[in-house]
Design an enzyme around this catalytic site. Sequence first.
Site, PDB file in Angstrom:
ATOM      1  N   LYS A  12       0.842  -1.197   0.000  1.00 25.76           N
ATOM      2  CA  LYS A  12       0.000   0.000   0.000  1.00 25.76           C
ATOM      3  C   LYS A  12       0.885   1.258   0.000  1.00 25.76           C
ATOM      4  O   LYS A  12       2.105   1.164   0.202  1.00 25.76           O
ATOM      5  CB  LYS A  12      -0.916  -0.060   1.225  1.00 25.76           C
ATOM      6  CG  LYS A  12      -1.903  -1.235   1.190  1.00 25.76           C
ATOM      7  CD  LYS A  12      -2.758  -1.271   2.454  1.00 25.76           C
ATOM      8  CE  LYS A  12      -3.818  -2.355   2.380  1.00 25.76           C
ATOM      9  NZ  LYS A  12      -4.671  -2.356   3.604  1.00 25.76           N
ATOM     10  N   TYR A  52     -12.094  -2.567  -3.342  1.00 19.35           N
ATOM     11  CA  TYR A  52     -12.659  -2.689  -1.991  1.00 19.35           C
ATOM     12  C   TYR A  52     -14.189  -2.612  -1.992  1.00 19.35           C
ATOM     13  O   TYR A  52     -14.776  -2.248  -0.976  1.00 19.35           O
ATOM     14  CB  TYR A  52     -12.065  -1.605  -1.088  1.00 19.35           C
ATOM     15  CG  TYR A  52     -10.661  -1.919  -0.578  1.00 19.35           C
ATOM     16  CD1 TYR A  52     -10.400  -3.104   0.118  1.00 19.35           C
ATOM     17  CD2 TYR A  52      -9.607  -1.030  -0.753  1.00 19.35           C
ATOM     18  CE1 TYR A  52      -9.126  -3.393   0.605  1.00 19.35           C
ATOM     19  CE2 TYR A  52      -8.331  -1.318  -0.266  1.00 19.35           C
ATOM     20  CZ  TYR A  52      -8.103  -2.505   0.406  1.00 19.35           C
ATOM     21  OH  TYR A  52      -6.845  -2.783   0.903  1.00 19.35           O
ATOM     22  N   ASN A 115      -1.692  -0.189   7.383  1.00 21.60           N
ATOM     23  CA  ASN A 115      -1.185  -1.551   7.624  1.00 21.60           C
ATOM     24  C   ASN A 115      -0.387  -2.140   6.457  1.00 21.60           C
ATOM     25  O   ASN A 115      -0.263  -3.353   6.325  1.00 21.60           O
ATOM     26  CB  ASN A 115      -2.315  -2.474   8.105  1.00 21.60           C
ATOM     27  CG  ASN A 115      -3.406  -2.667   7.077  1.00 21.60           C
ATOM     28  OD1 ASN A 115      -3.367  -2.058   6.002  1.00 21.60           O
ATOM     29  ND2 ASN A 115      -4.375  -3.511   7.377  1.00 21.60           N
ATOM     30  N   HIS A 118      -1.708  -5.531   1.358  1.00 26.49           N
ATOM     31  CA  HIS A 118      -2.958  -6.229   1.068  1.00 26.49           C
ATOM     32  C   HIS A 118      -2.646  -7.634   0.575  1.00 26.49           C
ATOM     33  O   HIS A 118      -1.667  -7.831  -0.152  1.00 26.49           O
ATOM     34  CB  HIS A 118      -3.748  -5.491  -0.023  1.00 26.49           C
ATOM     35  CG  HIS A 118      -4.847  -6.339  -0.608  1.00 26.49           C
ATOM     36  ND1 HIS A 118      -6.083  -6.459  -0.001  1.00 26.49           N
ATOM     37  CD2 HIS A 118      -4.871  -7.170  -1.684  1.00 26.49           C
ATOM     38  CE1 HIS A 118      -6.815  -7.320  -0.701  1.00 26.49           C
ATOM     39  NE2 HIS A 118      -6.111  -7.758  -1.732  1.00 26.49           N
ATOM     40  N   GLU A 129      -9.237 -10.503  -8.052  1.00 23.55           N
ATOM     41  CA  GLU A 129      -8.319  -9.365  -7.914  1.00 23.55           C
ATOM     42  C   GLU A 129      -7.207  -9.411  -8.969  1.00 23.55           C
ATOM     43  O   GLU A 129      -6.795  -8.372  -9.491  1.00 23.55           O
ATOM     44  CB  GLU A 129      -7.721  -9.346  -6.497  1.00 23.55           C
ATOM     45  CG  GLU A 129      -8.780  -8.983  -5.451  1.00 23.55           C
ATOM     46  CD  GLU A 129      -8.319  -9.176  -4.006  1.00 23.55           C
ATOM     47  OE1 GLU A 129      -7.149  -9.562  -3.783  1.00 23.55           O
ATOM     48  OE2 GLU A 129      -9.145  -8.932  -3.103  1.00 23.55           O
TER      49      GLU A 129
HETATM   50  N1  UDP Z   1      -9.519  -1.113   7.548  1.00 24.04           N
HETATM   51  C1  UDP Z   1      -9.591   0.008   8.345  1.00 24.04           C
HETATM   52  N2  UDP Z   1     -10.324  -0.056   9.506  1.00 24.04           N
HETATM   53  C2  UDP Z   1     -10.947  -1.201   9.902  1.00 24.04           C
HETATM   54  C3  UDP Z   1     -10.869  -2.332   9.077  1.00 24.04           C
HETATM   55  C4  UDP Z   1     -10.142  -2.266   7.897  1.00 24.04           C
HETATM   56  O1  UDP Z   1      -9.024   1.048   8.012  1.00 24.04           O
HETATM   57  O2  UDP Z   1     -11.580  -1.197  10.974  1.00 24.04           O
HETATM   58  C5  UDP Z   1      -8.717  -1.060   6.313  1.00 24.04           C
HETATM   59  C6  UDP Z   1      -7.372  -1.757   6.473  1.00 24.04           C
HETATM   60  O3  UDP Z   1      -6.401  -1.009   5.725  1.00 24.04           O
HETATM   61  C7  UDP Z   1      -7.621  -3.105   5.849  1.00 24.04           C
HETATM   62  C8  UDP Z   1      -8.561  -2.726   4.699  1.00 24.04           C
HETATM   63  O4  UDP Z   1      -9.400  -1.737   5.258  1.00 24.04           O
HETATM   64  O5  UDP Z   1      -6.419  -3.720   5.420  1.00 24.04           O
HETATM   65  C9  UDP Z   1      -9.402  -3.851   4.160  1.00 24.04           C
HETATM   66  O6  UDP Z   1     -10.112  -4.450   5.215  1.00 24.04           O
HETATM   67  P1  UDP Z   1     -10.241  -6.028   5.306  1.00 24.04           P
HETATM   68  O7  UDP Z   1     -11.235  -6.330   6.378  1.00 24.04           O
HETATM   69  O8  UDP Z   1     -10.478  -6.609   3.954  1.00 24.04           O
HETATM   70  O9  UDP Z   1      -8.788  -6.461   5.874  1.00 24.04           O
HETATM   71  P2  UDP Z   1      -7.569  -7.199   5.143  1.00 24.04           P
HETATM   72  O10 UDP Z   1      -8.141  -8.204   4.190  1.00 24.04           O
HETATM   73  O11 UDP Z   1      -6.738  -6.141   4.477  1.00 24.04           O
HETATM   74  O12 UDP Z   1      -6.795  -7.857   6.258  1.00 24.04           O
HETATM   75 MG    MG Z   2      -9.568  -7.986   2.742  1.00 27.11          MG
END
Ligand code: UDP
Ligand code: MG
Length: 151
Positions: A12, A52, A115, A118, A129
């Site tokens: 990211k 997303y 974080n 992805h 994707e």
């Molecule tokens: N995210 C966030 N707040 C939250 C949950 C998710 O900002 O409470 C962001 C975070 O960057 C995350 C992304 O949204 O990586 C996508 O969320 P997902 O639940 O798909 O998590 P991932 O698959 O990335 O672990």
């Molecule tokens: Mg995810």
Amino acid sequence: MDPAERTYIMVKPDGVQRGLVGEVIKRFEQKGYKLVAMKLAMPGEEMLKQHYADLSERSFFPGLITYMNSGPVCCMVWEGRNVVLEGRKMLGATKPADSAMGTIRGDFCVDVGRNVCHGSDSVDSANHEIGLWFPEGIISWDKADASWVLE
Ligand code: UDP
Ligand code: MG
């Protein structure tokens, strides 16, 4: 030979800005996975909203899109046995506070909203994707160490 499983991994904007592209590549390479596509991209808001789409109703969605649109991302496809699930383990939990040390998020992140990386969460979403981010296709090639990684 295993049927090829592939996952979409993306560094990211914070990961790119913090110089962690090499670190992410290094971990997937050292594990024994094969890189089959990679590019730096400025995908823009529409593409990120598509990526997303499942999260569009969530309160953090606008902030997530702003964050993801704030600079270049590094897009990759990695191939190997169980790479979707194993790749998620290598990334760590979504919230860095829940991520084990030794994972990318556990080692390099503090905030869920920064974080660093992805990774696809299932084979189906990986295929979706990969199609979205690499419409040009991926590179099929034979890696010289294949028989040293898989029995
Ligand atoms: N995210 C966030 N707040 C939250 C949950 C998710 O900002 O409470 C962001 C975070 O960057 C995350 C992304 O949204 O990586 C996508 O969320 P997902 O639940 O798909 O998590 P991932 O698959 O990335 O672990
Ligand atoms: Mg995810």
